[in-house]
Design an enzyme around this catalytic site. Structure first.
Site, PDB file in Angstrom:
ATOM      1  N   PHE A 291      -0.272  -9.746 -10.893  1.00  0.00           N
ATOM      2  CA  PHE A 291      -1.791  -9.237 -11.335  1.00  0.00           C
ATOM      3  C   PHE A 291      -1.419  -7.928 -11.990  1.00  0.00           C
ATOM      4  CE2 PHE A 291      -4.652  -6.168  -9.315  1.00  0.00           C
ATOM      5  CZ  PHE A 291      -5.916  -6.994  -9.313  1.00  0.00           C
TER       6      PHE A 291
ATOM      7  N   PRO B 296      -0.239   3.383 -17.598  1.00  0.00           N
ATOM      8  CA  PRO B 296       0.581   4.565 -17.675  1.00  0.00           C
ATOM      9  C   PRO B 296      -0.375   5.688 -17.303  1.00  0.00           C
ATOM     10  CG  PRO B 296       1.434   3.481 -19.312  1.00  0.00           C
ATOM     11  CD  PRO B 296       0.192   2.595 -18.890  1.00  0.00           C
TER      12      PRO B 296
ATOM     13  N   GLY C  54      -4.353   4.203 -12.921  1.00  0.00           N
ATOM     14  CA  GLY C  54      -3.986   3.977 -11.824  1.00  0.00           C
ATOM     15  C   GLY C  54      -5.309   3.721 -10.899  1.00  0.00           C
TER      16      GLY C  54
ATOM     17  N   TRP D 105       3.853  -0.817 -13.632  1.00  0.00           N
ATOM     18  CA  TRP D 105       3.910  -0.870 -12.189  1.00  0.00           C
ATOM     19  C   TRP D 105       3.618  -2.431 -11.908  1.00  0.00           C
ATOM     20  CZ3 TRP D 105       6.892   2.702 -10.990  1.00  0.00           C
ATOM     21  CH2 TRP D 105       6.761   4.063 -11.407  1.00  0.00           C
TER      22      TRP D 105
ATOM     23  N   ASP E  83      -9.883  -6.333  -2.438  1.00  0.00           N
ATOM     24  CA  ASP E  83     -10.652  -6.277  -1.047  1.00  0.00           C
ATOM     25  C   ASP E  83      -9.992  -7.366  -0.023  1.00  0.00           C
ATOM     26  OD1 ASP E  83     -12.169  -4.238  -0.303  1.00  0.00           O
ATOM     27  OD2 ASP E  83     -14.022  -5.551  -0.330  1.00  0.00           O
TER      28      ASP E  83
ATOM     29  N   GLN F  31      14.112  11.928  28.701  1.00  0.00           N
ATOM     30  CA  GLN F  31      12.749  11.975  28.667  1.00  0.00           C
ATOM     31  C   GLN F  31      12.237  11.987  27.255  1.00  0.00           C
ATOM     32  OE1 GLN F  31      11.312  14.696  31.794  1.00  0.00           O
ATOM     33  NE2 GLN F  31      10.716  12.959  33.056  1.00  0.00           N
TER      34      GLN F  31
ATOM     35  N   GLN G 118      15.166   9.198  12.711  1.00  0.00           N
ATOM     36  CA  GLN G 118      15.533  10.415  13.464  1.00  0.00           C
ATOM     37  C   GLN G 118      16.443  10.044  14.846  1.00  0.00           C
ATOM     38  OE1 GLN G 118      15.429  13.234  12.079  1.00  0.00           O
ATOM     39  NE2 GLN G 118      15.989  14.497  13.716  1.00  0.00           N
TER      40      GLN G 118
ATOM     41  N   GLU H 223      -2.110  -0.678  -4.377  1.00  0.00           N
ATOM     42  CA  GLU H 223      -3.150  -1.427  -3.724  1.00  0.00           C
ATOM     43  C   GLU H 223      -4.407  -0.443  -3.174  1.00  0.00           C
ATOM     44  OE1 GLU H 223      -3.035  -5.345  -2.267  1.00  0.00           O
ATOM     45  OE2 GLU H 223      -1.052  -5.520  -3.132  1.00  0.00           O
TER      46      GLU H 223
ATOM     47  N   GLU I 206      -5.286   8.430  -0.727  1.00  0.00           N
ATOM     48  CA  GLU I 206      -6.501   9.325  -0.870  1.00  0.00           C
ATOM     49  C   GLU I 206      -7.609   8.499  -1.363  1.00  0.00           C
ATOM     50  OE1 GLU I 206      -2.595  11.221  -1.139  1.00  0.00           O
ATOM     51  OE2 GLU I 206      -3.174   9.515  -1.904  1.00  0.00           O
TER      52      GLU I 206
END
Length: 401
Positions: free
Chosen positions: A139, A144, A147, A172, A254, A293, A357, A384, A388
């Site tokens: 796809f 560049p 996006g 990409w 979608d 704990q 961690q 995809e 944001e």
């Protein structure tokens, strides 16, 4: 490396308890259990991502899993693309190997526009081959300088006496350099913004297409920049209506947005399973890490983050498949898919970070499962539809309510 090396031969099995939720039907549950069993014997050397992706496509095709990427009439497993099946498949595959999930997902995304809008000849030529793994799909939307702002794309498609000529760049692009065909979006009316974009099928051997510029990323996946230099296409290359490419691209994304959330969910569940196993056996100060704990509280937080993401992911897939009032293409579904993608990817990043961690220094050792996941999850918050963009979708939806 072999897919997620683990002290046990095949690593922890993907969980299945969530399948009893009312979002799923019996055929979804049966499919999920078959996939978990199949994955027990699937170990692929992933030291070369391109070779590994080809191998995963072959195996997924031979075993019939790629049939869920296309409708039944073209060799698919179900009458139509089923979001809940895609969610289950991607979550389970990503739990086993993010690269296996990638190989599966790109078959669906790369051929999605042909499923939605291709003419009978295009569908007959490409979709059965996608379902068997005999053709690898891609796809090609991003550029560049374009996006999230798709309308600013610069790639041009000019109509000629023989068909179409493409000029420009796409970047990409997943499966770039190894796909057998690309669905490429280009401007056919440069002055019309999003209303001037059309979609085209470009075979990998098309004259004027260069896919040799591969892109190396932190979690190896086959990516490339595509260069179109007077790339010649036939009249039959156009997919759907002229200037209808933007809507087609959004419809395709979608369908698969909830499945991106599912992939993140699968990675989060794997990191959680690794963290629980590690906490139970790691000795510290005369007891196990699990006895503290603080560890228990951290595992509780991880569990809640996963459950929250799961509910939104399954709800979005269910809405697309089952609700006539809130079906595909409606603002309610688009918002639900955005909420799922946003929450699952962000929560998975948090869960995997907490798991790493918990492993301490071992967590950053190359080859450790959580180290691998830490790199794999990061791109899902971008591709995809970046986090944001999902926030903007949800904010605009709230203001229109």
């Amino acid at each position: 490396m072999v897919a997620f090396e683990h002290p046990h031969p095949h690593g922890p099995l993907a969980p299945t308890a969530h399948l009893e939720l009312p979002f799923f039907d019996d055929h979804h549950r049966a499919m999920a259990h078959r996939l978990v069993e199949w994955l027990k014997s699937q170990q692929v050397d992933e030291s070369d991502d391109r070779i590994a992706c080809r191998e995963w496509v072959r195996r997924l095709g031979d075993a019939g899993w790629l049939r869920y990427c296309v409708p039944q009439v073209h060799g698919g497993a179900l009458p139509a693309l089923d979001s809940r099946a895609l969610v289950i498949l991607r979550e389970t595959l990503a739990h086993h190997s993010p690269l296996a999930d990638f190989a599966f997902a790109m078959q669906g995304l790369g051929s999605g526009a042909i499923t939605l809008a291709g003419n009978p000849a295009q569908q007959a030529r490409y979709l059965p081959a996608v379902a068997t793994g005999h053709k690898i799909a891609a796809f090609a939307l991003s550029e560049p300088e374009a996006g999230s702002d798709v309308a600013s794309m610069a790639t041009r498609a000019l109509q000629t006496t023989e068909g179409w000529q493409l000029d420009g760049r796409k970047t990409w692009i997943s499966n770039g350099g190894m796909a057998d065909f690309y669905v490429v979006f280009a401007k056919t009316d440069p002055q019309a913004g999003a209303r001037g974009i059309s979609a085209f099928i470009v075979d990998a051997d098309a004259p004027g297409l260069d896919t040799s510029h591969h892109i190396a990323v932190m979690a190896p996946h086959p990516l490339a920049t595509l260069h179109f230099d007077r790339c010649s296409l036939g009249q039959d290359a156009l997919v759907g209506s002229l200037h209808g490419g933007f809507k087609l691209a959004m419809q395709t994304l979608d369908i698969f947005r909830a499945s991106v959330a599912a992939a993140a969910l699968g990675m989060a569940r794997r990191a959680f399973a690794e963290a629980v196993a590690h906490a139970k056996q790691r000795k510290m100060f005369g007891q196990t890490l699990a006895d503290f704990q603080l560890t228990q509280a951290r595992l509780g937080e991880m569990s809640a983050l996963i459950d929250a993401a799961a509910m939104l992911t399954y709800r979005a897939a269910w809405m697309r498949d089952c609700s006539s009032a809130n079906g595909a293409g409606t603002p309610a579904y688009t918002a639900a898919a955005a909420a799922a993608k946003l929450t699952a990817t962000e929560n998975a990043q948090k869960v995997i970070d907490m798991a790493l961690q918990m492993f301490g220094g071992r967590g950053v050792q190359v080859g450790n499962v959580v180290e691998h996941l830490y790199r794999d999850i990061r791109s899902l918050r971008i591709y995809e539809g970046a986090t944001e963009v999902q926030l903007l979708i949800l904010g605009k939806h709230a203001l229109k309510a």
